[in-house]
Scaffold this motif. Structure first.
Motif, PDB file in Angstrom:
ATOM      1  N   UNK A  64       8.361  -0.881   5.223  1.00 18.31           N
ATOM      2  CA  UNK A  64       9.486  -1.790   4.975  1.00 18.31           C
ATOM      3  C   UNK A  64       8.989  -3.220   4.857  1.00 18.31           C
ATOM      4  N   UNK A  65       9.601  -4.028   4.000  1.00 23.22           N
ATOM      5  CA  UNK A  65       9.186  -5.425   3.864  1.00 23.22           C
ATOM      6  C   UNK A  65       9.286  -6.153   5.204  1.00 23.22           C
ATOM      7  N   UNK A  66       8.324  -7.024   5.469  1.00 24.03           N
ATOM      8  CA  UNK A  66       8.338  -7.785   6.705  1.00 24.03           C
ATOM      9  C   UNK A  66       6.949  -8.219   7.115  1.00 24.03           C
ATOM     10  N   UNK A  67       6.846  -8.717   8.334  1.00 26.93           N
ATOM     11  CA  UNK A  67       5.585  -9.199   8.885  1.00 26.93           C
ATOM     12  C   UNK A  67       5.142  -8.236   9.986  1.00 26.93           C
ATOM     13  N   UNK A  68       3.893  -7.780   9.886  1.00 25.97           N
ATOM     14  CA  UNK A  68       3.382  -6.733  10.764  1.00 25.97           C
ATOM     15  C   UNK A  68       2.126  -7.158  11.503  1.00 25.97           C
ATOM     16  N   UNK A  69       1.906  -6.504  12.637  1.00 24.63           N
ATOM     17  CA  UNK A  69       0.628  -6.528  13.327  1.00 24.63           C
ATOM     18  C   UNK A  69      -0.035  -5.198  13.013  1.00 24.63           C
ATOM     19  N   UNK A  70      -1.293  -5.245  12.580  1.00 21.18           N
ATOM     20  CA  UNK A  70      -2.019  -4.032  12.237  1.00 21.18           C
ATOM     21  C   UNK A  70      -3.162  -3.858  13.228  1.00 21.18           C
ATOM     22  N   UNK A  71      -3.223  -2.684  13.860  1.00 23.29           N
ATOM     23  CA  UNK A  71      -4.300  -2.340  14.786  1.00 23.29           C
ATOM     24  C   UNK A  71      -5.154  -1.263  14.153  1.00 23.29           C
ATOM     25  N   UNK A  72      -6.467  -1.458  14.165  1.00 23.19           N
ATOM     26  CA  UNK A  72      -7.395  -0.450  13.667  1.00 23.19           C
ATOM     27  C   UNK A  72      -8.252  -0.010  14.837  1.00 23.19           C
ATOM     28  N   UNK A  73      -8.089   1.262  15.215  1.00 22.82           N
ATOM     29  CA  UNK A  73      -8.778   1.815  16.371  1.00 22.82           C
ATOM     30  C   UNK A  73      -9.857   2.774  15.897  1.00 22.82           C
ATOM     31  N   UNK A  74     -11.139   2.405  16.058  1.00 21.63           N
ATOM     32  CA  UNK A  74     -12.229   3.271  15.611  1.00 21.63           C
ATOM     33  C   UNK A  74     -12.420   4.449  16.545  1.00 21.63           C
ATOM     34  N   UNK A  75     -13.137   5.460  16.057  1.00 23.27           N
ATOM     35  CA  UNK A  75     -13.353   6.665  16.861  1.00 23.27           C
ATOM     36  C   UNK A  75     -14.509   6.513  17.840  1.00 23.27           C
ATOM     37  N   UNK A  76     -15.277   5.451  17.741  1.00 17.81           N
ATOM     38  CA  UNK A  76     -16.435   5.294  18.611  1.00 17.81           C
ATOM     39  C   UNK A  76     -16.251   4.119  19.559  1.00 17.81           C
ATOM     40  N   UNK A  77     -17.338   3.583  20.030  1.00 21.27           N
ATOM     41  CA  UNK A  77     -17.302   2.554  21.079  1.00 21.27           C
ATOM     42  C   UNK A  77     -16.954   1.159  20.573  1.00 21.27           C
ATOM     43  N   UNK A  78     -16.679   1.002  19.297  1.00 19.77           N
ATOM     44  CA  UNK A  78     -16.321  -0.308  18.760  1.00 19.77           C
ATOM     45  C   UNK A  78     -14.955  -0.734  19.305  1.00 19.77           C
ATOM     46  N   UNK A  79     -14.727  -2.043  19.355  1.00 19.17           N
ATOM     47  CA  UNK A  79     -13.451  -2.582  19.826  1.00 19.17           C
ATOM     48  C   UNK A  79     -12.373  -2.452  18.756  1.00 19.17           C
ATOM     49  N   UNK A  80     -11.143  -2.432  19.197  1.00 22.76           N
ATOM     50  CA  UNK A  80      -9.991  -2.395  18.292  1.00 22.76           C
ATOM     51  C   UNK A  80      -9.925  -3.710  17.527  1.00 22.76           C
ATOM     52  N   UNK A  81      -9.668  -3.631  16.222  1.00 17.90           N
ATOM     53  CA  UNK A  81      -9.459  -4.839  15.411  1.00 17.90           C
ATOM     54  C   UNK A  81      -7.961  -5.045  15.247  1.00 17.90           C
ATOM     55  N   UNK A  82      -7.525  -6.280  15.396  1.00 16.19           N
ATOM     56  CA  UNK A  82      -6.114  -6.621  15.275  1.00 16.19           C
ATOM     57  C   UNK A  82      -5.927  -7.664  14.175  1.00 16.19           C
ATOM     58  N   UNK A  83      -4.996  -7.378  13.283  1.00  8.82           N
ATOM     59  CA  UNK A  83      -4.619  -8.320  12.239  1.00  8.82           C
ATOM     60  C   UNK A  83      -3.160  -8.688  12.485  1.00  8.82           C
ATOM     61  N   UNK A  84      -2.880  -9.968  12.629  1.00  6.01           N
ATOM     62  CA  UNK A  84      -1.513 -10.418  12.872  1.00  6.01           C
ATOM     63  C   UNK A  84      -0.960 -11.071  11.611  1.00  6.01           C
ATOM     64  N   UNK A  85       0.338 -11.147  11.543  1.00  4.31           N
ATOM     65  CA  UNK A  85       1.044 -11.806  10.435  1.00  4.31           C
ATOM     66  C   UNK A  85       0.679 -11.227   9.069  1.00  4.31           C
ATOM     67  N   UNK A  86       0.596  -9.891   8.997  1.00 12.99           N
ATOM     68  CA  UNK A  86       0.343  -9.208   7.731  1.00 12.99           C
ATOM     69  C   UNK A  86       1.694  -9.066   7.032  1.00 12.99           C
ATOM     70  N   UNK A  87       1.848  -9.722   5.903  1.00 19.95           N
ATOM     71  CA  UNK A  87       3.132  -9.739   5.203  1.00 19.95           C
ATOM     72  C   UNK A  87       3.158  -8.662   4.130  1.00 19.95           C
ATOM     73  N   UNK A  88       4.179  -7.812   4.206  1.00 15.65           N
ATOM     74  CA  UNK A  88       4.379  -6.738   3.235  1.00 15.65           C
ATOM     75  C   UNK A  88       5.589  -7.085   2.381  1.00 15.65           C
ATOM     76  N   UNK A  89       5.396  -7.043   1.066  1.00 17.06           N
ATOM     77  CA  UNK A  89       6.467  -7.320   0.113  1.00 17.06           C
ATOM     78  C   UNK A  89       6.826  -6.053  -0.651  1.00 17.06           C
ATOM     79  N   UNK A  90       8.045  -5.991  -1.138  1.00 16.10           N
ATOM     80  CA  UNK A  90       8.523  -4.843  -1.904  1.00 16.10           C
ATOM     81  C   UNK A  90       7.673  -4.666  -3.164  1.00 16.10           C
ATOM     82  N   UNK A  91       7.250  -3.421  -3.410  1.00 19.73           N
ATOM     83  CA  UNK A  91       6.544  -3.077  -4.634  1.00 19.73           C
ATOM     84  C   UNK A  91       5.108  -3.537  -4.730  1.00 19.73           C
ATOM     85  N   UNK A  92       4.540  -4.030  -3.634  1.00 18.71           N
ATOM     86  CA  UNK A  92       3.155  -4.486  -3.692  1.00 18.71           C
ATOM     87  C   UNK A  92       2.321  -3.867  -2.577  1.00 18.71           C
TER      88      UNK A  92
END
Length: 101
Positions: A64-92
């Motif tokens: 859905x269109x809006x502003x999101x926080x995206x978390x990427x959790x790897x399968x190994x010992x690496x730390x979680x990456x966080x992306x804030x203020x990810x804007x999603x627009x309709x059709x893109x």
């Protein structure tokens, strides 16, 4: 769901994606030791989740269109990456690009 006979009855859920009213989030994880990784986007109301493919690519569709926080959790010992203020627009497709851990 467990039936009275002790076996299970599956109740599949099918979600349709209306591309006319939604967008997508994509990216590619380039650190192979972190694969597969879980990718989750949330805005406080909606949560979308997927896993990377064997090459580290991911695509969250039907967001859905809006502003999101995206978390990427790897399968190994690496730390979680966080992306804030990810804007999603309709059709893109909002690309997070190449992601290294």
């Amino acid at each position: 769901v467990v039936s009275g006979a002790g076996d299970y009855k599956l109740k599949p859920v099918i979600k349709s994606i209306d591309v006319a009213t939604s967008g997508s989030i994509s990216g590619s994880i380039v650190t192979s030791a972190s694969l597969p990784a879980n990718v989750k986007a949330f805005d406080g109301i909606n949560t979308y989740s997927t896993y990377t493919d064997a090459n580290g690519n991911f695509l969250l569709r039907g967001v859905s269109p809006g502003t999101y926080t995206v978390l990427i959790t790897p399968s190994s010992v690496f730390s979680v990456k966080t992306y804030t203020s990810v804007i999603v627009n309709v059709g893109s497709v909002k690309s997070l690009g190449s992601i290294a851990f």
